[in-house]
Design a protein around this motif. Structure first.
Motif, PDB file in Angstrom:
ATOM      1  N   GLY A 344     -35.279 -30.439 -29.324  1.00 39.98           N
ATOM      2  CA  GLY A 344     -35.921 -30.128 -28.064  1.00 39.98           C
ATOM      3  C   GLY A 344     -35.161 -29.226 -27.078  1.00 39.98           C
ATOM      4  O   GLY A 344     -35.786 -28.695 -26.099  1.00 39.98           O
ATOM      5  N   ALA A 345     -33.879 -28.958 -27.222  1.00 39.35           N
ATOM      6  CA  ALA A 345     -33.108 -28.209 -26.347  1.00 39.35           C
ATOM      7  C   ALA A 345     -33.346 -26.810 -26.640  1.00 39.35           C
ATOM      8  O   ALA A 345     -33.729 -26.394 -27.571  1.00 39.35           O
ATOM      9  N   ALA A 346     -33.101 -26.004 -25.482  1.00 38.30           N
ATOM     10  CA  ALA A 346     -32.927 -24.471 -25.449  1.00 38.30           C
ATOM     11  C   ALA A 346     -31.629 -23.904 -25.438  1.00 38.30           C
ATOM     12  O   ALA A 346     -31.581 -22.678 -25.210  1.00 38.30           O
ATOM     13  N   THR A 347     -30.674 -24.832 -25.819  1.00 41.73           N
ATOM     14  CA  THR A 347     -29.387 -24.528 -25.622  1.00 41.73           C
ATOM     15  C   THR A 347     -28.719 -24.181 -26.934  1.00 41.73           C
ATOM     16  O   THR A 347     -29.007 -25.068 -27.616  1.00 41.73           O
ATOM     17  N   LEU A 348     -27.527 -23.469 -27.083  1.00 38.87           N
ATOM     18  CA  LEU A 348     -26.815 -23.401 -28.346  1.00 38.87           C
ATOM     19  C   LEU A 348     -25.483 -24.331 -28.239  1.00 38.87           C
ATOM     20  O   LEU A 348     -25.195 -24.694 -27.141  1.00 38.87           O
ATOM     21  N   ASP A 349     -24.899 -24.293 -29.452  1.00 37.56           N
ATOM     22  CA  ASP A 349     -23.694 -25.019 -29.450  1.00 37.56           C
ATOM     23  C   ASP A 349     -22.734 -24.539 -30.497  1.00 37.56           C
ATOM     24  O   ASP A 349     -23.246 -24.232 -31.793  1.00 37.56           O
ATOM     25  N   ALA A 350     -21.575 -24.442 -30.468  1.00 35.54           N
ATOM     26  CA  ALA A 350     -20.703 -23.873 -31.432  1.00 35.54           C
ATOM     27  C   ALA A 350     -20.422 -24.562 -32.819  1.00 35.54           C
ATOM     28  O   ALA A 350     -20.105 -24.432 -33.601  1.00 35.54           O
ATOM     29  N   SER A 351     -20.834 -25.994 -32.537  1.00 36.10           N
ATOM     30  CA  SER A 351     -20.615 -26.868 -33.657  1.00 36.10           C
ATOM     31  C   SER A 351     -21.630 -26.525 -34.778  1.00 36.10           C
ATOM     32  O   SER A 351     -21.536 -26.774 -35.726  1.00 36.10           O
ATOM     33  N   LEU A 352     -22.947 -25.574 -34.343  1.00 36.22           N
ATOM     34  CA  LEU A 352     -23.611 -25.390 -35.291  1.00 36.22           C
ATOM     35  C   LEU A 352     -23.069 -24.386 -36.321  1.00 36.22           C
ATOM     36  O   LEU A 352     -23.760 -24.163 -37.577  1.00 36.22           O
ATOM     37  N   LEU A 353     -21.744 -23.733 -35.962  1.00 38.91           N
ATOM     38  CA  LEU A 353     -21.213 -22.918 -37.032  1.00 38.91           C
ATOM     39  C   LEU A 353     -20.675 -23.869 -38.134  1.00 38.91           C
ATOM     40  O   LEU A 353     -20.324 -23.068 -39.249  1.00 38.91           O
ATOM     41  N   LEU A 379     -22.672 -17.411 -26.540  1.00 35.72           N
ATOM     42  CA  LEU A 379     -21.317 -18.236 -26.517  1.00 35.72           C
ATOM     43  C   LEU A 379     -20.054 -17.512 -26.497  1.00 35.72           C
ATOM     44  O   LEU A 379     -19.010 -18.191 -26.084  1.00 35.72           O
ATOM     45  N   VAL A 380     -20.257 -16.243 -26.865  1.00 35.46           N
ATOM     46  CA  VAL A 380     -19.185 -15.558 -27.135  1.00 35.46           C
ATOM     47  C   VAL A 380     -18.539 -14.782 -25.913  1.00 35.46           C
ATOM     48  O   VAL A 380     -19.524 -13.937 -25.067  1.00 35.46           O
ATOM     49  N   ARG A 381     -17.453 -14.909 -25.107  1.00 33.77           N
ATOM     50  CA  ARG A 381     -16.900 -14.381 -23.930  1.00 33.77           C
ATOM     51  C   ARG A 381     -15.553 -13.914 -24.394  1.00 33.77           C
ATOM     52  O   ARG A 381     -14.638 -14.649 -24.768  1.00 33.77           O
ATOM     53  N   ASN A 382     -15.532 -12.602 -23.901  1.00 35.72           N
ATOM     54  CA  ASN A 382     -14.277 -11.964 -24.189  1.00 35.72           C
ATOM     55  C   ASN A 382     -13.652 -11.919 -25.347  1.00 35.72           C
ATOM     56  O   ASN A 382     -12.397 -12.302 -25.867  1.00 35.72           O
ATOM     57  N   GLY A 393     -25.247 -29.211 -17.448  1.00 36.74           N
ATOM     58  CA  GLY A 393     -25.073 -30.836 -17.257  1.00 36.74           C
ATOM     59  C   GLY A 393     -25.378 -31.673 -18.374  1.00 36.74           C
ATOM     60  O   GLY A 393     -25.141 -32.715 -17.946  1.00 36.74           O
ATOM     61  N   THR A 394     -25.400 -31.345 -19.502  1.00 36.20           N
ATOM     62  CA  THR A 394     -25.586 -32.068 -20.704  1.00 36.20           C
ATOM     63  C   THR A 394     -24.357 -33.133 -20.833  1.00 36.20           C
ATOM     64  O   THR A 394     -24.514 -34.281 -21.284  1.00 36.20           O
ATOM     65  N   ASP A 395     -23.144 -32.599 -20.552  1.00 32.54           N
ATOM     66  CA  ASP A 395     -22.052 -33.338 -20.637  1.00 32.54           C
ATOM     67  C   ASP A 395     -21.734 -34.451 -19.807  1.00 32.54           C
ATOM     68  O   ASP A 395     -20.511 -35.079 -19.847  1.00 32.54           O
ATOM     69  N   GLY A 396     -22.440 -34.182 -18.519  1.00 30.35           N
ATOM     70  CA  GLY A 396     -22.127 -35.111 -17.526  1.00 30.35           C
ATOM     71  C   GLY A 396     -21.243 -34.795 -16.652  1.00 30.35           C
ATOM     72  O   GLY A 396     -20.575 -35.679 -16.012  1.00 30.35           O
ATOM     73  N   LEU A 397     -20.518 -33.758 -17.080  1.00 25.92           N
ATOM     74  CA  LEU A 397     -19.134 -33.249 -16.098  1.00 25.92           C
ATOM     75  C   LEU A 397     -19.347 -32.008 -15.342  1.00 25.92           C
ATOM     76  O   LEU A 397     -20.201 -31.199 -15.580  1.00 25.92           O
ATOM     77  N   PRO A 398     -18.496 -31.710 -14.405  1.00 22.08           N
ATOM     78  CA  PRO A 398     -18.496 -30.557 -13.701  1.00 22.08           C
ATOM     79  C   PRO A 398     -18.397 -29.106 -14.431  1.00 22.08           C
ATOM     80  O   PRO A 398     -17.814 -29.338 -15.351  1.00 22.08           O
ATOM     81  N   PRO A 399     -19.222 -28.314 -14.412  1.00 23.26           N
ATOM     82  CA  PRO A 399     -19.030 -27.110 -15.126  1.00 23.26           C
ATOM     83  C   PRO A 399     -17.678 -25.999 -15.351  1.00 23.26           C
ATOM     84  O   PRO A 399     -16.776 -26.554 -14.218  1.00 23.26           O
ATOM     85  N   GLY A 400     -17.379 -25.465 -16.166  1.00 26.56           N
ATOM     86  CA  GLY A 400     -16.318 -24.599 -16.434  1.00 26.56           C
ATOM     87  C   GLY A 400     -15.115 -25.342 -17.234  1.00 26.56           C
ATOM     88  O   GLY A 400     -14.928 -26.592 -17.203  1.00 26.56           O
ATOM     89  N   GLU A 401     -14.776 -24.279 -18.180  1.00 27.03           N
ATOM     90  CA  GLU A 401     -13.738 -24.590 -19.113  1.00 27.03           C
ATOM     91  C   GLU A 401     -13.176 -23.554 -20.104  1.00 27.03           C
ATOM     92  O   GLU A 401     -13.956 -22.384 -19.627  1.00 27.03           O
ATOM     93  N   GLY A 402     -12.219 -23.379 -20.666  1.00 32.64           N
ATOM     94  CA  GLY A 402     -11.828 -22.306 -21.610  1.00 32.64           C
ATOM     95  C   GLY A 402     -12.664 -22.112 -22.803  1.00 32.64           C
ATOM     96  O   GLY A 402     -13.370 -22.921 -23.052  1.00 32.64           O
ATOM     97  N   ALA A 403     -12.160 -21.051 -23.479  1.00 34.07           N
ATOM     98  CA  ALA A 403     -12.771 -21.081 -24.947  1.00 34.07           C
ATOM     99  C   ALA A 403     -12.135 -21.839 -25.860  1.00 34.07           C
ATOM    100  O   ALA A 403     -10.950 -22.072 -25.755  1.00 34.07           O
ATOM    101  N   PHE A 404     -12.982 -22.812 -26.627  1.00 31.63           N
ATOM    102  CA  PHE A 404     -12.464 -23.594 -27.619  1.00 31.63           C
ATOM    103  C   PHE A 404     -12.164 -22.891 -28.743  1.00 31.63           C
ATOM    104  O   PHE A 404     -12.884 -22.451 -29.513  1.00 31.63           O
ATOM    105  N   LEU A 405     -10.649 -23.177 -29.038  1.00 29.26           N
ATOM    106  CA  LEU A 405     -10.022 -22.190 -30.180  1.00 29.26           C
ATOM    107  C   LEU A 405     -10.689 -22.526 -31.484  1.00 29.26           C
ATOM    108  O   LEU A 405     -10.951 -21.607 -32.245  1.00 29.26           O
ATOM    109  N   ALA A 406     -10.833 -23.723 -31.781  1.00 28.36           N
ATOM    110  CA  ALA A 406     -11.492 -24.217 -33.082  1.00 28.36           C
ATOM    111  C   ALA A 406     -12.421 -23.286 -33.573  1.00 28.36           C
ATOM    112  O   ALA A 406     -12.934 -23.190 -34.571  1.00 28.36           O
ATOM    113  N   CYS A 407     -13.524 -23.279 -32.446  1.00 27.31           N
ATOM    114  CA  CYS A 407     -15.028 -22.798 -32.683  1.00 27.31           C
ATOM    115  C   CYS A 407     -14.849 -21.389 -32.899  1.00 27.31           C
ATOM    116  O   CYS A 407     -15.521 -20.775 -33.661  1.00 27.31           O
TER     117      CYS A 407
END
Length: 496
Positions: A344-353, A379-382, A393-407
């Motif tokens: 039901g979400a409208a958002t993506l997730d790199a785990s779908l890879l 989801l690709v930035r730089n 807000g899905t993760d219940g934490l303040p926004p902002g982080e780096g690119a997750f290298l494994a993804c």
């Protein structure tokens, strides 16, 4: 030259008692901990520090050997520095020489394998996710976690990396650690354990430490240990399946444990969970979690079909089919032509890879192709892949982080499986260029600040590097081997 030694135990809170021993070594003691400093250079105490000012000329040596041991045991023998260094170098070089060369960027692969070995407990075989706690995913932020534990979701990636490199002893040790860790009541399975399989990893905060560059709080323990993360069942069953195909020793008890886990998963796979990213918000029906529940039943069905093991084959086939149908119906958004983060979400997730990497759908399935394209767009930035949009807000934490290298490595794997080898190779080389001067990777990377973020060195990043390199260098790399159905006559072996 000057040597300055400041010893504090208890995460910086405990000042030790310092004394000089009869053999000349300096002892630092506090509670159960003891450090011994062995040096021929004169030292002095000043301001709760140990200092030494000395002159050294060409051809001379000055050694400082610092050794930890429990304070309640007899003091260990002194460490002759030069001899110890020779022994250590010989041991590591000998271990590295046993590796099966990788056809693609073997230098980077070997460095990553050495990192995994360094993160492995010499006695239990447990491999910690990282050697640090609370190095931030966002500078100055609160996304600071303790990664000095062993995560079940690393299991299959780890086995594939070790088996592919020919390190079967380490693979066996990890397999045995996994078996011991999850043994017990199926509903007590945790997402992570201590290096010896410890279960109580209570999270608490250390108020007296300011945190790395002000990123607070500093945490010890990890509250995600109590979360429901359905994907770990798929990882465990997949790991045991890979071990079985590799010819690692398994027993009837191993299969009994797998069946118990599956019987429990039958009752909970429809529940929402916290997912692969261990969100601290509201549990959701994460698409990746359901995919990995499918993996659990798929590997069980394969184990029965390929190895003649006993079990309710038709029932597990039926559940596997039901999960597949539900994911395709509720986890795929036809309007966006993409799988989504949760039902039901409208958002993506790199785990779908990971969908094609675990064999849920083939890489050339139109739904997979369109999902890869959507992730490239959103989801690709730089040139690097973000896990998901942290601003929702899905993760219940303040926004902002780096690119997750494994993804980003997973995206390269998808490119390789789609035959987009030039793009896969270019992305892989871009990721290698992010390593530090000794070839190590953290969890994340900040393209704007051009620096690594998160705990370090990160096993997940190095596992992804190893497996992507083998995917690029071998048509039957880990991604193809994990996704393929296989059979009992075509095992995953060290030479595959």
């Amino acid at each position: 030259m000057r040597m300055e030694l400041v010893v504090r135990f208890g995460y910086g809170s405990v000042v030790p008692w310092v004394s000089k021993q009869e053999d000349g070594r300096i002892q630092f003691t506090a509670g159960p901990d003891r450090l011994l400093l062995d040096t021929e250079v004169p030292t002095r105490g000043e301001g709760f520090r140990t200092l030494s000012d000395f002159t050294i000329r060409a051809g001379q040596e000055a050694s400082f050997a610092l050794n930890w041991s429990p304070s309640f045991r007899p003091a260990p023998q002194p460490l002759p520095a030069a001899h110890t260094l020779e022994e250590v170098e010989s041991s590591w070089s000998g271990w590295a020489a046993r590796s099966n060369p990788c056809e693609h960027r073997n230098d980077a692969v070997l460095r990553s394998l050495l990192t995994l070995k360094a993160l492995t407990h010499w006695e239990t075989g447990g491999i910690v996710a990282a050697g640090t706690t609370s190095l931030p995913e966002k500078l100055g932020g609160s996304r600071n976690w303790d990664y000095r534990y062993c995560w079940l979701r690393d299991a299959t990636f780890t086995l594939l990396a070790l088996i592919g490199a020919g390190f079967l002893d380490e693979a066996k040790a990890w397999h045995q650690w996994l078996l011991r860790a999850v043994a017990g009541a199926p509903d007590d399975v945790q997402t992570m354990y201590g290096v010896a399989g410890e279960r109580r990893l209570v999270e608490y905060e250390i108020a007296w430490l300011p945190g790395y560059e002000g990123a607070a709080p500093v945490r010890v323990g990890n509250a995600a240990v109590g979360q429901l993360q359905l994907d770990v069942y798929g990882e465990v069953l997949d790991a045991f399946y890979v071990a079985r195909r590799a010819g690692l020793v398994t027993s009837a008890e191993t299969w009994d444990l797998e069946c118990a886990l599956l019987f429990h998963l039958e009752t909970i796979w429809r529940e929402p969970d916290e997912g692969i990213w261990e969100v601290r918000g509201v549990p959701q029906h994460f698409t990746h979690s359901k995919v990995m529940a499918w993996v659990a039943f798929d590997r069980a069905v394969r184990s029965i079909e390929e190895f003649g093991l006993g079990g309710p084959l038709e029932r597990w086939r039926s559940i596997r089919s039901a999960i597949h149908d539900e994911v395709c119906a509720r986890g795929f958004d036809p309007a966006r032509s993409s799988f989504v983060q949760f039902f039901g979400a409208a958002t993506l997730d790199a785990s779908l890879l990971l969908i094609p990497l675990v064999g849920f759908l083939p890489a050339d399935d139109p739904r997979v192709r369109s999902t890869v394209a959507a992730i490239e767009h959103a989801l690709v930035r730089n040139g690097l892949v973000m896990r998901y949009d942290t601003g929702t807000g899905t993760d219940g934490l303040p926004p902002g982080e780096g690119a997750f290298l494994a993804c980003s490595f997973w995206l390269a794997d998808n490119y390789a499986m789609l035959g987009r080898y030039e793009e896969a190779g270019n992305l892989f080389e871009r990721l290698l260029a992010l390593r530090n001067d000794v070839g190590l990777l953290a969890e994340e990377y900040d393209p704007s600040g051009r620096r690594q973020l998160g705990n370090f060195p990160q096993a997940f990043s190095h596992l992804a590097l190893i497996n992507t390199a083998r995917n690029l260098g071998n048509a039957a790399g880990p991604a193809e081997l994990r996704a393929s159905r296989g059979d009992a006559t075509a095992p995953v072996t060290a030479s595959s």
